[in-house]
Design an enzyme around this catalytic site. Structure first.
Site, mmCIF file in Angstrom:
data_model
loop_
_atom_site.group_PDB
_atom_site.id
_atom_site.type_symbol
_atom_site.label_atom_id
_atom_site.label_comp_id
_atom_site.label_asym_id
_atom_site.label_seq_id
_atom_site.Cartn_x
_atom_site.Cartn_y
_atom_site.Cartn_z
ATOM 1 N N HIS A 197 0.833 -1.205 0.000
ATOM 2 C CA HIS A 197 0.000 0.000 0.000
ATOM 3 C C HIS A 197 0.865 1.251 0.000
ATOM 4 O O HIS A 197 2.056 1.195 0.239
ATOM 5 C CB HIS A 197 -0.912 0.011 1.218
ATOM 6 C CG HIS A 197 -1.857 -1.144 1.230
ATOM 7 N ND1 HIS A 197 -1.536 -2.356 1.767
ATOM 8 C CD2 HIS A 197 -3.096 -1.268 0.713
ATOM 9 C CE1 HIS A 197 -2.541 -3.185 1.602
ATOM 10 N NE2 HIS A 197 -3.505 -2.554 0.949
ATOM 11 N N HIS A 363 -12.803 -3.419 -3.622
ATOM 12 C CA HIS A 363 -11.585 -3.325 -4.432
ATOM 13 C C HIS A 363 -11.847 -3.557 -5.908
ATOM 14 O O HIS A 363 -11.069 -3.127 -6.759
ATOM 15 C CB HIS A 363 -10.490 -4.239 -3.881
ATOM 16 C CG HIS A 363 -9.612 -3.483 -2.939
ATOM 17 N ND1 HIS A 363 -8.526 -2.742 -3.373
ATOM 18 C CD2 HIS A 363 -9.703 -3.278 -1.609
ATOM 19 C CE1 HIS A 363 -7.989 -2.128 -2.327
ATOM 20 N NE2 HIS A 363 -8.671 -2.426 -1.245
HETATM 21 CU CU1 C2O Z 1 -5.091 -3.649 0.345
HETATM 22 CU CU2 C2O Z 1 -8.066 -1.505 0.432
HETATM 23 O O1 C2O Z 1 -6.499 -2.415 0.812
#
Ligand code: C2O
Length: 583
Positions: A197, A363
């Protein structure tokens, strides 16, 4: 026109030896280590020239390290280049996976993956028919039934074969291991978390993660056309928790969520706290417009900052990662940390986010925003980073046949090659430019204002208001750069930035003065976090608030969450580099 490459390659005259990663076994062979060792000699000097360095091969003599330099670079040069490894991040070594942390406490669960006896370099199958990912709120009965059946099959693996890497908990653990310090970077001579991230690895890592997750779900229900729905939070019709996740008896349900945020509650992507549904929708569309269009100056401003072998974790996420992506994690996760969900479980902490089925649906939309930025948003910013340090970054996943496979960041840009596409939905944010300000702000009326230079570094315990010189008068293409942003990584952080804002209607983002935001999902890292930087393009805003002819602007930074845990080291206005991937 040649474009500037965004990369960690600071020492550009250095010949780079990309060892062929395709032959790297689980534990590196001595010959492989030797190749790496030479590279480590040369670059390690850049980080710490004074000490001998502990490596897994033992101590390296400082004199040898200096010899490795070949006398080409002065030590001073190198010291200022902290990310001078200039090689892509390598796939983690599963045999060395270790403990994961949350705050300062060890996690009660281990999130390391099962081991495999070999790693296969992944080859994409040829897909004849594309899997069409539907918006979750528009999914048909049949699609929902398949989705529930597949997730239930995944959950069943948890009990029937907990070591099956395709099981629900194993899949959730992937996120924990890549985000909370269980995997270390391979091939570097100090212990550095591998962190996917807050950097340019964010989009490719999650695209591959979802790709295998979707393929596994399809395999478990014997339907290779299965497509993962996306949470269409960028359209008002999708701005609630998708109802399919809100049925307690469904396998898509997760009890560890903020109980207020079900039913018709509107998602608050911006931490605005507004209770007015119309204002929430306006804020959401404004921030998406900002992070997709208005504030984006360069490729890395959208995709995320360079992160290479040897880089400190979290150099800075792109606008979308920092923005709506973080907002959804915050909104869904538990807010009351006085009870059993001390760490904002499940969605509100990287270690636990993958345990909520809505994570993958969220996601899926994050991934769709990447697709839309590349294919729909029109501007002259190069859409992809071409540095080999990016393209060759590697990850490991288990595929639907339980094979451990290695993939590269640069092989996932074209989602059609990965066999899927997104259902087309209106994009109400695409032209959501705020109206120009009717009356130009009088800077002298913005009281209490100091020059940036006189107060930096500045803590965000309360709202900060600073005068910053522009780089040029007239209609220059300029961006605001906030650098050396230091945060407590274990907390939700969010702040908003406004320019020449007299009105102080801070809960309203649908205004010409709103310049952009920074936000972060809690996670724990063994290492000190890298200092993040964000850049916010000001060009359109200059027109909308009529400051083109001024010498200075007033920057207002409003903390929304844990401001006392944020310090900003630098604030400046610089020209937007032309055709640049970074800047
Ligand atoms: Cu890997 Cu929304 O995070």
């Amino acid at each position: 026109m040649a474009s500037l490459q965004a990369s960690c390659t600071v020492l550009s005259t250095n010949p780079r030896s990309h060892s062929s990663s395709s032959t790297q076994p689980l534990s590196a062979k001595p010959s492989h280590l030797f190749t790496n060792q030479r590279r480590i000699h040369r670059f390690q000097v850049s980080c710490d020239a004074k000490k001998n360095v502990e490596t897994s091969q033992g101590k390296i003599d400082r004199r040898n390290m200096l010899l490795g330099l070949g006398g080409m670079y002065s030590a001073a040069n190198l010291v200022s280049n902290p990310s001078a490894y200039a090689d892509p991040v390598q796939a983690p070594d599963f045999t060395k996976c270790g403990d994961a942390y949350v705050k300062d406490v060890l996690l009660d669960v281990k999130c390391c993956p099962p081991l495999a006896d070999k790693i296969i370099d992944y080859e994409l199958p040829k897909f004849e028919v594309l899997r069409k990912r539907p918006a979750a709120h528009r999914a048909t009965k049949e699609q929902v039934a398949k989705y529930e059946k597949a997730i239930q099959a995944m959950r069943d693996l948890d009990t029937s074969d907990p070591q099956d890497p395709r099981g629900f908990t194993q899949q959730a653990n992937i996120h924990c291991a890549y985000c909370n310090g269980a995997h270390d970077q391979v091939g570097v001579d100090k212990v550095l978390d591998l962190q996917v991230h807050n950097s340019w690895l964010f989009f490719p890592f999650h695209r591959w993660y979802l790709y295998f997750y979707e393929r596994i779900l399809g395999k478990l229900i014997n339907d290779p056309t299965f497509a993962l729905p996306f949470w269409n939070w960028d359209n008002p019709k999708g701005m609630t928790l998708p109802p399919i996740f809100d049925k307690p008896r469904s396998p898509l349900y997760d009890a560890k969520r903020d109980p207020k945020n079900n039913g018709s509650a509107i998602v608050d992507l911006t931490f605005s706290g507004s209770t007015d549904p119309l204002q929430l929708v306006a804020n959401n569309l404004s921030s998406i417009y900002s992070e997709m269009v208005r504030s984006v100056s360069t490729t890395t401003a959208f995709v995320g900052k360079p992160y290479c072998k040897g880089s400190d974790p979290s150099p800075g996420g792109g606008s979308s990662e920092n923005g709506s992506h973080t907002g959804v994690h915050w909104w869904v996760g538990t807010k009351d940390t006085s009870g059993p969900n001390k760490f904002n479980e499940d969605m509100g902490n990287f270690y636990s986010a993958g345990r909520d089925p809505v994570f993958y649906c969220h996601h899926s939309n994050v991934d769709r925003m990447w697709h839309l930025w590349r294919d729909v948003v029109k501007n002259d910013i190069p859409k992809d980073i071409t540095s080999p340090d990016y393209l060759n970054a590697e990850f490991l996943f288990y595929d639907e046949h339980k094979r451990l496979v290695r993939v590269k960041a640069g092989d996932c840009f074209d989602e059609k090659k990965l066999g899927y596409e997104y259902d087309r939905i209106d994009l109400p944010w695409l032209n959501y430019r705020p109206p120009s300000k009717a009356v130009k702000a009088k800077v002298e009326n913005i009281s209490d204002t100091k020059t940036a230079a006189s107060v930096l570094p500045v803590n965000l315990k309360k709202t900060v208001r600073l005068i910053v010189p522009k780089s040029a008068k007239g209609k220059a293409d300029e961006q605001l750069v906030l650098e050396d942003i230091q945060t407590d990584t274990t907390k939700f952080i969010k702040f908003d930035v406004f320019i020449n804002d007299e009105d102080d209607k801070i809960e309203e983002l649908d205004r010409a003065e709103y310049a952009g935001s920074f936000a972060q999902v809690p996670h724990k890292s063994k290492n000190k976090k890298g200092k993040a930087t964000i850049s916010l393009k000001l060009t359109d805003m200059y027109n909308d608030i009529d400051v083109s002819e001024d010498d200075t602007i007033v920057v207002t930074i409003v903390p929304r969450s844990n401001g006392e845990d944020v310090t900003i080291g630098g604030i400046k206005v610089i020209p937007v580099p032309k055709q640049a991937q970074s800047g």
